[in-house]
Design an enzyme around this catalytic site. Structure first.
Site, PDB file in Angstrom:
ATOM      1  N   TYR A  68      51.738  45.857  39.077  1.00 23.07           N
ATOM      2  CA  TYR A  68      50.802  44.733  38.921  1.00 23.07           C
ATOM      3  C   TYR A  68      51.451  43.445  39.436  1.00 23.07           C
ATOM      4  O   TYR A  68      50.837  42.667  40.176  1.00 23.07           O
ATOM      5  CB  TYR A  68      50.450  44.618  37.442  1.00 23.07           C
ATOM      6  CG  TYR A  68      49.598  43.431  37.035  1.00 23.07           C
ATOM      7  CD1 TYR A  68      48.211  43.503  37.078  1.00 23.07           C
ATOM      8  CD2 TYR A  68      50.183  42.255  36.577  1.00 23.07           C
ATOM      9  CE1 TYR A  68      47.429  42.426  36.671  1.00 23.07           C
ATOM     10  CE2 TYR A  68      49.416  41.174  36.167  1.00 23.07           C
ATOM     11  CZ  TYR A  68      48.031  41.259  36.216  1.00 23.07           C
ATOM     12  OH  TYR A  68      47.267  40.184  35.818  1.00 23.07           O
ATOM     13  N   SER A  92      48.748  35.854  38.671  1.00 21.43           N
ATOM     14  CA  SER A  92      49.559  35.912  37.461  1.00 21.43           C
ATOM     15  C   SER A  92      50.947  35.362  37.727  1.00 21.43           C
ATOM     16  O   SER A  92      51.512  35.577  38.812  1.00 21.43           O
ATOM     17  CB  SER A  92      49.672  37.361  36.987  1.00 21.43           C
ATOM     18  OG  SER A  92      50.636  37.439  35.968  1.00 21.43           O
TER      19      SER A  92
HETATM   20  P1  NDP Z   1      39.729  42.940  32.321  1.00 20.95           P
HETATM   21  O1  NDP Z   1      40.465  44.220  32.388  1.00 20.95           O
HETATM   22  O2  NDP Z   1      39.085  42.518  31.048  1.00 20.95           O
HETATM   23  O3  NDP Z   1      38.620  42.877  33.467  1.00 20.95           O
HETATM   24  C1  NDP Z   1      38.918  43.280  34.785  1.00 20.95           C
HETATM   25  C2  NDP Z   1      37.623  43.368  35.559  1.00 20.95           C
HETATM   26  O4  NDP Z   1      37.916  43.800  36.892  1.00 20.95           O
HETATM   27  C3  NDP Z   1      36.635  44.393  34.968  1.00 20.95           C
HETATM   28  O5  NDP Z   1      35.326  43.896  35.091  1.00 20.95           O
HETATM   29  C4  NDP Z   1      36.831  45.597  35.873  1.00 20.95           C
HETATM   30  O6  NDP Z   1      35.695  46.453  35.958  1.00 20.95           O
HETATM   31  C5  NDP Z   1      37.027  44.876  37.199  1.00 20.95           C
HETATM   32  N1  NDP Z   1      37.529  45.739  38.251  1.00 20.95           N
HETATM   33  C6  NDP Z   1      38.598  46.575  38.213  1.00 20.95           C
HETATM   34  N2  NDP Z   1      38.695  47.231  39.387  1.00 20.95           N
HETATM   35  C7  NDP Z   1      37.668  46.795  40.164  1.00 20.95           C
HETATM   36  C8  NDP Z   1      37.231  47.104  41.460  1.00 20.95           C
HETATM   37  N3  NDP Z   1      37.850  48.029  42.229  1.00 20.95           N
HETATM   38  N4  NDP Z   1      36.159  46.459  41.972  1.00 20.95           N
HETATM   39  C9  NDP Z   1      35.500  45.541  41.213  1.00 20.95           C
HETATM   40  N5  NDP Z   1      35.837  45.242  39.953  1.00 20.95           N
HETATM   41  C10 NDP Z   1      36.931  45.858  39.447  1.00 20.95           C
HETATM   42  O7  NDP Z   1      40.797  41.837  32.810  1.00 20.95           O
HETATM   43  P2  NDP Z   1      40.887  40.248  32.599  1.00 20.95           P
HETATM   44  O8  NDP Z   1      39.549  39.663  32.390  1.00 20.95           O
HETATM   45  O9  NDP Z   1      41.976  39.987  31.652  1.00 20.95           O
HETATM   46  O10 NDP Z   1      41.457  39.830  34.029  1.00 20.95           O
HETATM   47  C11 NDP Z   1      40.746  39.047  34.971  1.00 20.95           C
HETATM   48  C12 NDP Z   1      41.735  38.518  35.989  1.00 20.95           C
HETATM   49  O11 NDP Z   1      42.676  37.641  35.352  1.00 20.95           O
HETATM   50  C13 NDP Z   1      42.554  39.601  36.677  1.00 20.95           C
HETATM   51  O12 NDP Z   1      42.740  39.255  38.025  1.00 20.95           O
HETATM   52  C14 NDP Z   1      43.879  39.544  35.940  1.00 20.95           C
HETATM   53  O13 NDP Z   1      44.934  40.035  36.725  1.00 20.95           O
HETATM   54  C15 NDP Z   1      43.995  38.050  35.697  1.00 20.95           C
HETATM   55  N6  NDP Z   1      44.923  37.708  34.622  1.00 20.95           N
HETATM   56  C16 NDP Z   1      44.658  38.077  33.323  1.00 20.95           C
HETATM   57  C17 NDP Z   1      45.524  37.729  32.316  1.00 20.95           C
HETATM   58  C18 NDP Z   1      45.301  38.093  30.894  1.00 20.95           C
HETATM   59  O14 NDP Z   1      46.176  37.786  30.053  1.00 20.95           O
HETATM   60  N7  NDP Z   1      44.177  38.709  30.528  1.00 20.95           N
HETATM   61  C19 NDP Z   1      46.763  36.951  32.607  1.00 20.95           C
HETATM   62  C20 NDP Z   1      46.944  36.623  34.001  1.00 20.95           C
HETATM   63  C21 NDP Z   1      46.038  36.991  34.949  1.00 20.95           C
HETATM   64  P3  NDP Z   1      35.532  47.778  35.009  1.00 20.95           P
HETATM   65  O15 NDP Z   1      34.954  47.301  33.711  1.00 20.95           O
HETATM   66  O16 NDP Z   1      34.597  48.628  35.809  1.00 20.95           O
HETATM   67  O17 NDP Z   1      36.906  48.362  34.846  1.00 20.95           O
END
Ligand code: NDP
Length: 293
Positions: free
Chosen positions: A212, A156
């Protein structure tokens, strides 16, 4: 840059991969991770969808199957070292190795306009140590063909150096040649201890989603150090910020859909080897040097 022109720029141009190319995506039961699995599978790779919750993971796989897209599933909790070890040994047994790792899993416990550090330990453990420990566990399994092996971590811009005002830590992170993993660990530990003693607000950490942002700052720095360590060893290491994307993490707010973010992530993960850099932070589709920020 508007979304559509960036999307064109991010489209995979030249097909170098095949069904033999194995890609692993973490945190892929929903959001950008799920959409990235879908995109990579549609493009013809063998994709392993991983999720910490097996039920959610299986459900995600079934929803893809219902659309005629076949992917593998394996449980992987990146915050649990025994789960990482199990996953690495399963991957070794079943596939012998991998070509592409997309570190996508992450957590944030903040609403858009809040900034609590109540869950800082979990955030750092998941978003920084998770990808780091997974990369180290999978390192022997990368096939290390210069044309195929790559690590792409969803990061990010909240974790860019320009968000950090602490001069001593900025200096440490900017010293490209001397920056080491141990120093990054120390920085993260320093933050966590300031969270514990309640002084974190006085030390120039990023102001938005602080825990974060620190986790992504550390991931960016680690990726840069790792890229240098692996230079000439056939594995590229890059970070990608998709920008503000409509997922559960943002409470459904954002400028683009998870599918658009995933199309860009897949295109970066699939760059032809002659165009594939290492040690870069991609802000949307634009490669940038961390040190210039
Ligand atoms: P979501 O919250 O929609 O999805 C996050 C995913 O990570 C979920 O599947 C969650 O599983 C999983 N997760 C969390 N903890 C763990 C763990 N310990 N082991 C395995 N899986 C885990 O987030 P996004 O799709 O938005 O984010 C995806 C990536 O993009 C992240 O790295 C985020 O930081 C990055 N990002 C997102 C932005 C945005 O605007 N959305 C902007 C910049 C970066 P569960 O369903 O079980 O919680």
């Amino acid at each position: 840059m508007n979304t559509s022109s960036a999307k064109d720029q991010c489209s995979p141009a030249k097909r170098w991969w095949s069904k033999e190319t194995v890609a692993v995506v973490t945190g892929a039961n929903k959001g950008i991770g799920f959409a990235t699995v879908k995109k990579l599978a549609e493009l013809g790779l063998t994709v392993i969808l991983t999720a910490r919750d097996p039920e959610k993971g299986q459900k995600a796989v079934e929803s893809l199957r219902a659309q005629g897209i076949d992917v593998w599933f394996k449980r992987l909790d990146v915050a649990d070292i025994s789960s990482i070890t199990d996953f690495a040994s399963w991957l070794h047994q079943v596939f012998g190795g991998l070509d592409i790792l997309v570190n996508n899993a992450a957590v944030s416990f903040n609403e858009l306009n809040t900034n609590t550090v109540e869950h800082a330990e979990t955030v750092i453990k998941t978003n920084f140590y998770g990808p780091k420990l997974l990369i180290e566990a999978l390192m022997p399994l990368f096939r290390r063909s210069p044309s195929t092996s790559r690590i792409l971590s969803l990061s990010s811009r909240l974790g860019l150096l320009n968000k950090l005002t602490n001069p001593a830590i900025r200096k440490l992170l900017l010293e490209e040649e001397t920056l080491k993993e141990e120093k990054i660990d120390q920085i993260v530990k320093q933050f966590l201890s300031q969270v514990k003693d309640g002084t974190w607000q006085e030390h120039g950490w990023p102001k938005v989603w602080t825990d974060y942002s620190v986790s992504k700052l550390a991931l960016n720095a680690y990726s840069r150090v790792l890229a240098r360590r692996l230079e000439g060893n056939g594995v590229s290491v890059n970070c990608f910020c998709p920008g503000f994307t409509r997922t559960d993490m943002t409470g459904g707010w954002g400028q683009r859909s998870a599918d658009e973010a995933a199309a860009a992530a897949a295109a970066l993960a699939l760059l032809p080897s002659e165009e594939l850099p290492t040690g870069k932070f991609f802000k949307w589709c634009i490669p940038m040097l961390y040190s210039k920020l």
